[in-house]
Design a protein around this motif. Sequence first.
Motif, PDB file in Angstrom:
ATOM      1  N   TYR A 141      17.724 -26.638  53.870  1.00 35.98           N
ATOM      2  CA  TYR A 141      17.873 -25.399  54.891  1.00 35.98           C
ATOM      3  C   TYR A 141      18.216 -25.720  56.147  1.00 35.98           C
ATOM      4  CZ  TYR A 141      15.769 -22.834  50.735  1.00 35.98           C
ATOM      5  OH  TYR A 141      15.332 -22.330  49.478  1.00 35.98           O
ATOM      6  N   ARG A 200       5.300 -26.585  48.422  1.00 30.87           N
ATOM      7  CA  ARG A 200       5.015 -25.409  47.871  1.00 30.87           C
ATOM      8  C   ARG A 200       5.309 -25.266  46.407  1.00 30.87           C
ATOM      9  NH1 ARG A 200       5.232 -23.515  53.493  1.00 30.87           N
ATOM     10  NH2 ARG A 200       7.252 -23.328  53.477  1.00 30.87           N
ATOM     11  N   ASP A 254       9.593 -28.606  57.792  1.00 28.12           N
ATOM     12  CA  ASP A 254       9.496 -27.266  57.148  1.00 28.12           C
ATOM     13  C   ASP A 254      10.209 -27.272  55.795  1.00 28.12           C
ATOM     14  OD1 ASP A 254       7.889 -26.113  58.978  1.00 28.12           O
ATOM     15  OD2 ASP A 254       9.657 -25.077  60.205  1.00 28.12           O
ATOM     16  N   ASN A 255      11.208 -28.350  55.818  1.00 27.30           N
ATOM     17  CA  ASN A 255      11.912 -28.583  54.393  1.00 27.30           C
ATOM     18  C   ASN A 255      10.929 -29.158  53.500  1.00 27.30           C
ATOM     19  OD1 ASN A 255      15.042 -27.698  53.878  1.00 27.30           O
ATOM     20  ND2 ASN A 255      14.722 -27.922  56.083  1.00 27.30           N
ATOM     21  N   LYS A 278       7.794 -29.087  53.879  1.00 24.37           N
ATOM     22  CA  LYS A 278       6.388 -28.236  53.361  1.00 24.37           C
ATOM     23  C   LYS A 278       7.013 -27.149  52.343  1.00 24.37           C
ATOM     24  CE  LYS A 278       3.110 -27.364  55.055  1.00 24.37           C
ATOM     25  NZ  LYS A 278       1.641 -27.633  54.530  1.00 24.37           N
ATOM     26  N   GLN A 279       8.440 -26.940  52.336  1.00 26.01           N
ATOM     27  CA  GLN A 279       8.864 -25.807  51.209  1.00 26.01           C
ATOM     28  C   GLN A 279       8.902 -26.662  49.986  1.00 26.01           C
ATOM     29  OE1 GLN A 279       9.451 -22.791  51.494  1.00 26.01           O
ATOM     30  NE2 GLN A 279      10.729 -22.432  49.765  1.00 26.01           N
ATOM     31  N   TYR A 280       9.227 -27.917  49.998  1.00 25.50           N
ATOM     32  CA  TYR A 280       9.189 -28.444  48.589  1.00 25.50           C
ATOM     33  C   TYR A 280       7.735 -28.736  48.216  1.00 25.50           C
ATOM     34  CZ  TYR A 280      10.012 -32.263  45.231  1.00 25.50           C
ATOM     35  OH  TYR A 280      10.077 -33.003  44.009  1.00 25.50           O
TER      36      TYR A 280
END
Length: 315
Positions: free
Chosen positions: A97, A111, A104-105, A107-109
């Motif tokens: 993204y 999750r 944050d990318n 962190k997204q992975y």
Amino acid sequence: MSLNKDKPNSVVLSADHITKTIGAKNIVDNLSFDIHQGEIVGLLGPNGAGKTTTIRMIVGLIKMSQGDVIVRGHSVRHQFVKAIRHIGGIIENPEFYPYMSGYDNLKQYQRMSEGIKESRIHEVIKLVGLQDAIHKKVRAYSLGMRQRLGIAQALLHEPSILILDEPTNGLDPAGIREMRDYLKLIAREEGIAILVSSHLLSEMELMCSRVIVIQEGKLITERPIGSEPQSDLVTVNFRVSSTQDVLEAVHTLDEVRVIGVEPNRSEVTLQLKDANIPQIIKILGNAEVSIYRIEETKQSLEEEFLKWTGGNRIA
């Protein structure tokens, strides 16, 4: 069928007679090889040799027609979820993204995956050298930084093997060197096996401990990089004051073979036993031949690749 037969318990991935048939043609044909813990292996071949198809079968993006891939004892065909947990990979380009930061990318992975701790995120950020840029938006990243972020993401779940398809595509020389250094660090520090597909033969020679060469989907050869030749003969280039004097001095020696002579460059190339080099130097000195340079010559990976594949195709 690996060359590392002295390390039977270190096999991370085994490709077992994998075949991909489309129509009447085998794109990959009965291909087998092993990858061991902590080694970097280059998958080489001309365009259309089946490298990307092989990698796509290994990670389950396309189905195998025959054979299987075993990852840490689990079958990709029959135990895909268990097998894929041990694989991290970047096929083609990593996607993120762009409006989010690198952190944050990741962190997204996190999750989306089970069991990834916060401490692991910081470990991989440090491992790929993104500490100073991790909180910047990905749209501001260079191509090399995005590649490193992709590797960080692929390492988050602590895989046993990292699979990369052309990871240095588009990188400048500094970025290529940086990528090479980080991959060697990952293999050494994390003990992760790495399988790299690339057409940059000089880079593979610097990065890999072993290469697997395929052509038309079939295994052509598999060999270590930087291994010593089986023969005790070496090829040595001498730059001298007189090539003719060298030829006259060595022509009666049974254990010395003249490989090449370039009078304009004052160079003679000899093949001989390593132990005989001091004797040759003494003989040339006695013949009053001045020696300006002595250099062992070896075939580069590029030269060997062209020999293996017939020399008429681009890698």
